[in-house]
Design a protein around this motif. Sequence first.
Motif, short mmCIF file in Angstrom:
data_model
loop_
_atom_site.label_atom_id
_atom_site.label_comp_id
_atom_site.label_asym_id
_atom_site.label_seq_id
_atom_site.Cartn_x
_atom_site.Cartn_y
_atom_site.Cartn_z
N LEU A 51 0.83 -1.00 0.12
CA LEU A 51 -0.21 0.09 0.08
C LEU A 51 0.79 1.21 0.25
CD1 LEU A 51 -2.76 -1.44 2.37
CD2 LEU A 51 -3.25 -0.05 0.21
N ILE A 54 1.77 1.66 -3.71
CA ILE A 54 0.70 2.21 -4.63
C ILE A 54 0.23 3.59 -4.25
CG2 ILE A 54 -1.74 1.63 -5.04
CD1 ILE A 54 -1.31 -1.18 -4.55
N VAL A 125 -4.42 -8.02 7.59
CA VAL A 125 -2.97 -8.29 8.24
C VAL A 125 -2.70 -6.96 8.77
CG1 VAL A 125 -0.73 -8.53 7.82
CG2 VAL A 125 -2.45 -10.07 6.70
N ASP A 128 -5.15 -6.33 11.91
CA ASP A 128 -5.06 -7.17 13.16
C ASP A 128 -3.90 -6.99 13.96
OD1 ASP A 128 -7.30 -8.81 12.28
OD2 ASP A 128 -6.38 -10.41 12.14
N THR A 148 -8.81 -1.47 3.54
CA THR A 148 -8.65 -1.31 2.13
C THR A 148 -8.77 -2.56 1.32
OG1 THR A 148 -6.15 -1.77 2.29
CG2 THR A 148 -6.65 0.37 2.83
N VAL A 151 -12.06 -8.28 2.35
CA VAL A 151 -12.26 -9.04 3.48
C VAL A 151 -12.16 -8.03 4.77
CG1 VAL A 151 -10.54 -10.47 4.95
CG2 VAL A 151 -10.90 -10.90 2.58
N ASP A 155 -15.33 -7.72 7.10
CA ASP A 155 -15.06 -8.39 8.18
C ASP A 155 -13.96 -8.27 9.35
OD1 ASP A 155 -15.25 -10.73 9.89
OD2 ASP A 155 -14.79 -12.36 8.55
N ALA A 156 -12.76 -8.34 8.67
CA ALA A 156 -11.64 -8.23 9.83
C ALA A 156 -11.53 -6.96 10.52
CB ALA A 156 -10.36 -8.27 8.75
N THR A 191 -7.58 -0.24 -6.61
CA THR A 191 -6.24 -0.70 -6.61
C THR A 191 -6.28 -2.51 -6.06
OG1 THR A 191 -5.49 -0.02 -4.71
CG2 THR A 191 -5.23 1.40 -6.43
N LEU A 192 -7.30 -2.94 -5.79
CA LEU A 192 -7.23 -4.09 -5.09
C LEU A 192 -7.16 -5.37 -6.10
CD1 LEU A 192 -7.32 -5.77 -2.28
CD2 LEU A 192 -9.74 -6.05 -2.85
N PRO A 193 -6.18 -6.16 -6.14
CA PRO A 193 -6.03 -7.28 -7.13
C PRO A 193 -7.49 -8.19 -7.14
CG PRO A 193 -4.13 -7.31 -5.84
CD PRO A 193 -4.93 -6.39 -5.23
N GLU A 203 -16.07 -14.02 2.68
CA GLU A 203 -16.49 -13.48 4.06
C GLU A 203 -18.19 -13.02 3.84
OE1 GLU A 203 -15.04 -14.52 6.47
OE2 GLU A 203 -12.79 -14.13 6.41
N LYS A 262 -22.17 -8.84 10.70
CA LYS A 262 -21.23 -9.01 11.80
C LYS A 262 -21.49 -8.06 12.97
CE LYS A 262 -16.32 -9.60 12.76
NZ LYS A 262 -15.28 -10.01 12.53
N HIS A 299 -6.64 -15.71 2.72
CA HIS A 299 -7.53 -16.04 3.52
C HIS A 299 -8.67 -16.13 3.00
CE1 HIS A 299 -9.45 -15.62 7.54
NE2 HIS A 299 -10.34 -15.00 7.06
N1 NAD Z 1 -9.91 -9.84 13.18
C1 NAD Z 1 -10.67 -10.46 12.63
O1 NAD Z 1 -12.06 -10.49 13.08
C2 NAD Z 1 -10.56 -10.89 11.05
C3 NAD Z 1 -11.57 -11.52 10.52
C4 NAD Z 1 -11.37 -12.03 9.20
C5 NAD Z 1 -9.90 -12.25 8.64
N2 NAD Z 1 -8.91 -11.66 9.63
C6 NAD Z 1 -7.70 -11.71 9.02
O2 NAD Z 1 -7.44 -10.68 7.90
C7 NAD Z 1 -6.15 -11.34 7.34
C8 NAD Z 1 -6.66 -11.34 6.05
O3 NAD Z 1 -7.07 -9.98 5.28
P1 NAD Z 1 -6.74 -9.62 4.11
O4 NAD Z 1 -7.62 -10.56 3.10
O5 NAD Z 1 -7.38 -8.21 3.78
O6 NAD Z 1 -5.48 -9.70 3.51
P2 NAD Z 1 -4.17 -8.58 3.76
O7 NAD Z 1 -4.24 -7.60 4.73
O8 NAD Z 1 -2.69 -9.58 3.74
O9 NAD Z 1 -4.25 -8.00 2.21
C9 NAD Z 1 -4.03 -8.76 1.00
C10 NAD Z 1 -3.15 -8.09 0.14
O10 NAD Z 1 -3.77 -7.09 -0.42
C11 NAD Z 1 -2.74 -5.78 -0.55
N3 NAD Z 1 -3.85 -4.88 -0.67
C12 NAD Z 1 -4.56 -4.38 0.57
N4 NAD Z 1 -5.19 -3.43 0.30
C13 NAD Z 1 -5.22 -3.04 -0.98
C14 NAD Z 1 -5.38 -2.24 -2.23
N5 NAD Z 1 -6.50 -1.26 -1.71
N6 NAD Z 1 -4.82 -2.12 -3.22
C15 NAD Z 1 -4.00 -2.99 -3.66
N7 NAD Z 1 -3.48 -3.95 -2.62
C16 NAD Z 1 -4.02 -3.82 -1.45
C17 NAD Z 1 -2.04 -6.14 0.66
O11 NAD Z 1 -0.94 -5.33 0.55
C18 NAD Z 1 -1.86 -7.67 0.59
O12 NAD Z 1 -0.70 -7.82 -0.16
C19 NAD Z 1 -6.02 -12.68 7.84
O13 NAD Z 1 -4.70 -12.60 8.80
C20 NAD Z 1 -7.21 -12.85 8.84
O14 NAD Z 1 -6.99 -13.97 9.80
C21 NAD Z 1 -9.12 -11.22 10.79
#
Ligand code: NAD
Length: 416
Positions: A51, A54, A125, A128, A148, A151, A155-156, A191-193, A203, A262, A299
């Motif tokens: 991020l 980007i 990530v 958390d 961003t 997920v 949710d997270a 920008t998200l893949p 989720e 949620k 995830h």
């Molecule tokens: N705390 C909670 O209640 C809860 C719930 C669900 C998941 N989680 C946790 O969340 C994590 C998964 O989250 P995730 O799927 O967001 O993964 P992530 O945070 O790893 O993001 C995925 C990828 O997308 C990239 N990215 C993020 N935002 C972007 C954007 N806007 N543009 C371009 N690239 C971007 C990140 O750099 C990373 O490479 C796991 O660790 C999981 O255990 C926690």
Amino acid sequence: MKRAPYKTIWLSLPSKRYPIYCYTSSGWDQLASLPRQYPHSRLFLITDHVLARIYKNELKTLLATSRTAALDHQTNHPKNRPWSLITFPAGEHSKSHAVKLMLEEKLFKARCSRNDIIIALGGGVVGDLAGFVAATFMRGIKYISMPTTLVAMTDAAIGGKTGIDTPFGKNLIGAFHHPEAIYIHLPFLATLPHIEYLGGFAEIIKHALIRNVTLYKMLTTHIKSFEVSPLHNKRPMTATESVTASATGLFFKLLTESILIKVRVVIHDPLETAYRRILNFGHTIGHGIEILSDYKINHGNAVAIGCVFEAWLSYRLKYLPAEHFENIFSLIKNMHLPVTFPIAIKAPALYNACTRDKKNERKTASLTTTDTIKFVPLKKIGSVFAAKGTYLVSVEKAFFIKAFKDFQKWTDQHRH
Ligand SMILES: NC(=O)c1ccc[n+]([C@@H]2O[C@H](COP(=O)([O-])OP(=O)(O)OC[C@H]3O[C@@H](n4cnc5c(N)ncnc54)[C@H](O)[C@@H]3O)[C@@H](O)[C@H]2O)c1
């Protein structure tokens, strides 16, 4: 100019009440307004390297403009710089003791104090990890969440669970620590893949499966319009731009409905004494897959397979009718999410990986007791089996291995 949120959802707990703002406008003007909102705090923006790369121009502008905004009126010199930027390598491997320590050391070196605020800008990530740093730094400081990824938006970021992984399992060290506010800005999805966008749907589908058949119907009816993000192929937006409501209408409704599920579950059982466990549907298996793939399967994708297989287990244990399982399989497949296990994943290893889940409390103090895995069983689409208020059932290893083999046979015949 700061825009009004498109929708605000409140998360009300006995200990705290905070807003989840959902915007169709870019998050950068929101961030720029924070030093005015919190004039007595320094703001530590924590994000990952992806991020930071980007959005390097936006971050540069943010840090520069905020500095000017905080000029001391008498001396015309910058006051305490309101912003500090701290970054770490992207990916699940950063949810670790080592990276947490690195962040804490940076906060100490920058003289972060108890009335300063962490801003977690990123996916699950970042949320958390930065949230857990905020939970423990000087026994707890405030943080604001700006998710961003899909997920994290659905949710997270919601519900105050923060934490890190350990070699013994995922999310095994952590704390409940709620943010001051959550700012969801759709333009980040530009920008998200695509694979990460689809992962967010795992989720959303999970939320529909455990609690809301209407949301499930919305997903199945409009699946074609959800296949691609409404922000897809849009260039990153500038601070003053926003997407139109019509471009995101249905998607926005889906997202906010999913967030509401949620929020309601969290309000019902903030500390996950029982009911909140239903949010773990798909995650016993999902976490096992993440561990076995060394987090190469993201995830969302792992949770998608987890939802299909846990629906299969629910069917095999006679909680879920066969046609409901078939319907779930089709929806997840039609959403272009994975519905089968990668070849490298074998049943015994998966079972063992799943025993490292937090839900598997030991029944006795004896260390010789064989661990069994527990998962949240589905009763029908939109509702879970309560299992006497525990929302969990155990699966013995032999049953699991047989169910795994039968699942593979069934999916071989139905996946095309
Ligand atoms: N705390 C909670 O209640 C809860 C719930 C669900 C998941 N989680 C946790 O969340 C994590 C998964 O989250 P995730 O799927 O967001 O993964 P992530 O945070 O790893 O993001 C995925 C990828 O997308 C990239 N990215 C993020 N935002 C972007 C954007 N806007 N543009 C371009 N690239 C971007 C990140 O750099 C990373 O490479 C796991 O660790 C999981 O255990 C926690």
